[in-house]
Design a protein around this motif. Structure first.
Motif, PDB file in Angstrom:
ATOM      1  N   LYS A 133       0.852  -1.184   0.000  1.00 12.98           N
ATOM      2  CA  LYS A 133       0.000   0.000   0.000  1.00 12.98           C
ATOM      3  C   LYS A 133       0.889   1.236   0.000  1.00 12.98           C
ATOM      4  O   LYS A 133       2.010   1.219   0.524  1.00 12.98           O
ATOM      5  CB  LYS A 133      -0.934  -0.001   1.213  1.00 12.98           C
ATOM      6  CG  LYS A 133      -0.259   0.068   2.572  1.00 12.98           C
ATOM      7  CD  LYS A 133      -1.298   0.039   3.679  1.00 12.98           C
ATOM      8  CE  LYS A 133      -0.658   0.208   5.048  1.00 12.98           C
ATOM      9  NZ  LYS A 133      -1.643   0.194   6.138  1.00 12.98           N
ATOM     10  N   LEU A 134       0.391   2.276  -0.606  1.00 11.20           N
ATOM     11  CA  LEU A 134       1.160   3.498  -0.762  1.00 11.20           C
ATOM     12  C   LEU A 134       0.334   4.689  -0.291  1.00 11.20           C
ATOM     13  O   LEU A 134      -0.879   4.563  -0.088  1.00 11.20           O
ATOM     14  CB  LEU A 134       1.558   3.668  -2.233  1.00 11.20           C
ATOM     15  CG  LEU A 134       2.589   2.666  -2.755  1.00 11.20           C
ATOM     16  CD1 LEU A 134       2.767   2.805  -4.258  1.00 11.20           C
ATOM     17  CD2 LEU A 134       3.932   2.829  -2.056  1.00 11.20           C
ATOM     18  N   GLU A 140       0.718  13.573   0.084  1.00 12.66           N
ATOM     19  CA  GLU A 140       1.494  12.462   0.653  1.00 12.66           C
ATOM     20  C   GLU A 140       2.383  11.825  -0.411  1.00 12.66           C
ATOM     21  O   GLU A 140       3.545  11.485  -0.144  1.00 12.66           O
ATOM     22  CB  GLU A 140       0.556  11.418   1.245  1.00 12.66           C
ATOM     23  CG  GLU A 140      -0.163  11.856   2.498  1.00 12.66           C
ATOM     24  CD  GLU A 140      -1.191  10.833   2.950  1.00 12.66           C
ATOM     25  OE1 GLU A 140      -1.225  10.556   4.154  1.00 12.66           O
ATOM     26  OE2 GLU A 140      -1.948  10.315   2.112  1.00 12.66           O
ATOM     27  N   ILE A 141       1.858  11.646  -1.608  1.00  6.53           N
ATOM     28  CA  ILE A 141       2.644  11.084  -2.711  1.00  6.53           C
ATOM     29  C   ILE A 141       3.829  11.993  -3.017  1.00  6.53           C
ATOM     30  O   ILE A 141       4.962  11.535  -3.206  1.00  6.53           O
ATOM     31  CB  ILE A 141       1.757  10.884  -3.956  1.00  6.53           C
ATOM     32  CG1 ILE A 141       0.711   9.801  -3.683  1.00  6.53           C
ATOM     33  CG2 ILE A 141       2.602  10.505  -5.181  1.00  6.53           C
ATOM     34  CD1 ILE A 141      -0.390   9.726  -4.725  1.00  6.53           C
ATOM     35  N   PHE A 142       3.576  13.307  -3.049  1.00  4.98           N
ATOM     36  CA  PHE A 142       4.633  14.293  -3.274  1.00  4.98           C
ATOM     37  C   PHE A 142       5.703  14.190  -2.188  1.00  4.98           C
ATOM     38  O   PHE A 142       6.910  14.198  -2.482  1.00  4.98           O
ATOM     39  CB  PHE A 142       4.016  15.694  -3.288  1.00  4.98           C
ATOM     40  CG  PHE A 142       5.016  16.807  -3.398  1.00  4.98           C
ATOM     41  CD1 PHE A 142       5.471  17.229  -4.640  1.00  4.98           C
ATOM     42  CD2 PHE A 142       5.497  17.441  -2.258  1.00  4.98           C
ATOM     43  CE1 PHE A 142       6.394  18.261  -4.741  1.00  4.98           C
ATOM     44  CE2 PHE A 142       6.420  18.477  -2.346  1.00  4.98           C
ATOM     45  CZ  PHE A 142       6.877  18.887  -3.592  1.00  4.98           C
ATOM     46  N   CYS A 149       9.323   5.454  -4.908  1.00  2.00           N
ATOM     47  CA  CYS A 149       8.416   5.549  -6.048  1.00  2.00           C
ATOM     48  C   CYS A 149       7.012   5.328  -5.503  1.00  2.00           C
ATOM     49  O   CYS A 149       6.659   4.216  -5.105  1.00  2.00           O
ATOM     50  CB  CYS A 149       8.774   4.494  -7.094  1.00  2.00           C
ATOM     51  SG  CYS A 149       7.798   4.593  -8.605  1.00  2.00           S
ATOM     52  N   SER A 150       6.212   6.386  -5.461  1.00  3.60           N
ATOM     53  CA  SER A 150       4.976   6.401  -4.678  1.00  3.60           C
ATOM     54  C   SER A 150       3.749   5.885  -5.411  1.00  3.60           C
ATOM     55  O   SER A 150       2.621   6.097  -4.970  1.00  3.60           O
ATOM     56  CB  SER A 150       4.694   7.827  -4.185  1.00  3.60           C
ATOM     57  OG  SER A 150       5.807   8.346  -3.508  1.00  3.60           O
ATOM     58  N   MET A 151       3.946   5.232  -6.555  1.00  5.80           N
ATOM     59  CA  MET A 151       2.838   4.653  -7.315  1.00  5.80           C
ATOM     60  C   MET A 151       3.201   3.207  -7.674  1.00  5.80           C
ATOM     61  O   MET A 151       4.344   2.922  -8.063  1.00  5.80           O
ATOM     62  CB  MET A 151       2.573   5.437  -8.596  1.00  5.80           C
ATOM     63  CG  MET A 151       2.406   6.940  -8.427  1.00  5.80           C
ATOM     64  SD  MET A 151       0.923   7.401  -7.520  1.00  5.80           S
ATOM     65  CE  MET A 151      -0.351   7.050  -8.748  1.00  5.80           C
TER      66      MET A 151
END
Length: 273
Positions: A133-134, A140-142, A149-151
């Motif tokens: 899970k990310l 948060e992704i930024f 690598c957030s995806m």
């Protein structure tokens, strides 16, 4: 979806079937044959293409890599004026409502351009062996991007308008091409989100840790440095993390495997959903 010589016919069949059986029906599945294939895989793909108009098989005579395959599909489907482009690997399995749920999210959130999901990790026999899970929100992704690598690339869907504005995968990269693309799109102001639902089964094969070799390690380091530069995220913490992971990647596979499990544990604690 790109298919390679090392893929197994039973896995390719499961991957293709998982898309053709989706509850969302308004799609075309492009399968790119990236170089020579074993005859059982090629025969299956050609037979499946004859049986449904929703499958298009693009035959390549030499191995060019995922970036070139993705860019080929992006160019080919431009004449169709699609709204979305979905990613998937040929050894993974999409949940039956994956397309429906990601399209529905896009329709309800017109500001979002890149959408991923969580996933389940399965082994060669299809048995669940873990999860990934990310972070969910754009912010948060930024925040995670200079370190991770957030995806989950095989789960990602794009608004096709992203590519109409000229963005492409870097064809010179044989790995980490997704990481660099996320950074470029983030810098350009596109909005990212991840769904908490695990909408894909990711195949983690026995040589998974061995394949994370020196070239990939160098490219990951370059991507982290690229993220720090483009997103103005230089910090001692981010620099130390990039250097530490580079050093770790060149260690024996057993050490990398242990570190991967530790990283998953830490990520699960950091990401609250």
């Amino acid at each position: 979806m790109a298919v390679y010589q090392e893929d197994r016919v039973e896995w390719v069949k499961q991957a293709v079937d998982s898309i053709l059986e989706q509850t969302f029906r308004d799609f075309l599945l492009f399968v790119v044959v990236d170089g020579p294939l074993p005859s059982p895989i090629l025969s299956f793909l050609q037979a499946a293409e004859q049986q449904t108009e929703q499958l298009v098989v693009l035959i390549g005579t030499e191995n060019l890599g995922l970036s070139s395959c993705m860019n080929e599909v992006i160019e080919r489907c431009a004449v169709l004026s699609p709204k979305y482009l979905f990613r998937m690997d040929a050894d993974d399995i999409s949940e039956v409502k994956r397309l429906e749920k990601q399209v529905s999210f896009f329709e309800r959130h017109p500001h979002v351009s890149v959408l991923g999901t969580s996933l389940v990790e399965i082994n060669e026999a299809g048995v669940e062996v873990g999860g990934r899970k990310l972070p969910l929100s754009h912010q948060e992704i930024f925040d995670f991007l200079p370190k991770r690598c957030s995806m989950n690339h095989p789960t990602v869907a794009f608004r096709y308008s992203v590519f109409e504005h000229g963005f492409r995968y870097r064809k010179e990269l044989k790995n980490t091409q997704d990481y660099f693309l996320w950074i470029e799109l983030m810098q350009a102001g596109y909005i990212f989100e991840n769904l908490s639902e695990r909408l894909l089964k990711f195949r983690r094969v026995n040589d998974f840790y061995k394949r994370r070799g020196f070239d990939k390690s160098i490219n990951e380091f370059k991507a982290r440095w690229f993220a720090m530069n483009k997103l103005k995220r230089y910090s001692l913490s981010n620099i130390l993390y990039a250097v530490s992971v580079l050093a770790l990647r060149i260690m024996p596979a057993k050490v990398v495997k242990l570190a991967y499990k530790l990283d998953r544990f830490i990520l699960d604690k950091l990401v609250k959903h």
